[in-house]
Enzyme design. Sequence first.
Site, PDB file in Angstrom:
ATOM      1  N   ASP A  50       8.599  16.745 105.563  1.00 50.09           N
ATOM      2  CA  ASP A  50       8.368  16.906 107.002  1.00 50.09           C
ATOM      3  C   ASP A  50       8.467  15.520 107.633  1.00 50.09           C
ATOM      4  OD1 ASP A  50       7.520  17.321 109.565  1.00 50.09           O
ATOM      5  OD2 ASP A  50       5.494  18.000 109.031  1.00 50.09           O
ATOM      6  N   ASN A  77      20.268  11.793 108.174  1.00 44.59           N
ATOM      7  CA  ASN A  77      20.908  12.888 108.889  1.00 44.59           C
ATOM      8  C   ASN A  77      19.910  13.836 109.554  1.00 44.59           C
ATOM      9  OD1 ASN A  77      23.179  14.959 109.397  1.00 44.59           O
ATOM     10  ND2 ASN A  77      21.781  16.080 108.052  1.00 44.59           N
ATOM     11  N   SER A 128      24.924  10.439 117.468  1.00 46.01           N
ATOM     12  CA  SER A 128      25.490  11.515 118.284  1.00 46.01           C
ATOM     13  C   SER A 128      26.248  10.907 119.446  1.00 46.01           C
ATOM     14  CB  SER A 128      24.369  12.417 118.825  1.00 46.01           C
ATOM     15  OG  SER A 128      24.869  13.355 119.763  1.00 46.01           O
ATOM     16  N   TYR A 141      16.406  13.544 123.162  1.00 45.62           N
ATOM     17  CA  TYR A 141      17.453  13.479 122.145  1.00 45.62           C
ATOM     18  C   TYR A 141      18.373  12.290 122.399  1.00 45.62           C
ATOM     19  CZ  TYR A 141      21.178  15.084 119.020  1.00 45.62           C
ATOM     20  OH  TYR A 141      22.122  15.172 118.018  1.00 45.62           O
ATOM     21  N   LYS A 145      18.823   9.029 119.896  1.00 42.92           N
ATOM     22  CA  LYS A 145      20.104   8.736 119.253  1.00 42.92           C
ATOM     23  C   LYS A 145      20.660   7.385 119.705  1.00 42.92           C
ATOM     24  CE  LYS A 145      20.515  12.348 116.622  1.00 42.92           C
ATOM     25  NZ  LYS A 145      20.505  12.229 115.151  1.00 42.92           N
ATOM     26  N   THR A 176      28.654  23.713 113.041  1.00 38.72           N
ATOM     27  CA  THR A 176      27.559  23.983 112.115  1.00 38.72           C
ATOM     28  C   THR A 176      27.043  25.402 112.341  1.00 38.72           C
ATOM     29  OG1 THR A 176      25.918  23.163 113.690  1.00 38.72           O
ATOM     30  CG2 THR A 176      26.894  21.562 112.161  1.00 38.72           C
TER      31      THR A 176
END
Length: 244
Positions: A50, A77, A128, A141, A145, A176
Amino acid sequence: MKRFADKVALITGGRSGIGQAIAHRLRDEGAKVFTAQRAPDPDFPNFTADFSDPTTPAQVIEQVIADSGQLDVLINNAGMMQESSIEAISLEDWQRNLTVNLTAPFLLIQAALPHLRATQGSIVNIGSIEGLGANPGHAAYCASKAGLHGLTRAVAVDHGPEGIRCNAVAPGWIDTDLNQDFIDSMDDPQAFRRDIGKIHPVDRTGTPAEVAALVAFLVAEESGFITGQVYTVDGGRMAKLSLP
């Protein structure tokens, strides 16, 4: 001889998607591969992890070393994305995004450095295109990144003299399972697939295997003079201007 014979690699979030493709690519080329993520991985030796818990990264590195005695390749990743406006996101959610996407890679690198120093190893962080641009509602996010891209450069500068290389890959839209599920949730999935492909100059979206191919190159000996770089893998999406 395979490129990664006698090498040990750790891929976080290696059970699915891009991480899974990287894990298979490195194993196919001879590496002993470990993965680490929340769920057990039936395909590789793995650790249940985790990464919202700051004690986890060092524990995972310790487990790899206890099992194999070395670490040559670290692929950061594992990550998360939470959609929210800046006004609506709570501090707790903001911190969780940064913890998983940025702090966990930092702690993994920190714990791995003595072992990568010994093997002249290599790190690849999966960033990203949202570390370079932004989609709506992705403030946490995007920030995490962009920070990961900056961390990549800092590690390359600080630890290059020790023989450790660090690069990042910034994928765009990749097919994905998670993205496929998102498309399937649309009212007209077929139209969405067509439209999402057309925003890319190559007229399609990418595959996890295409990202994995670049990652494999970046951790191989032939890329020994490459470090501190962020490689965009997006079918030309970031290069394409919108129509006037």
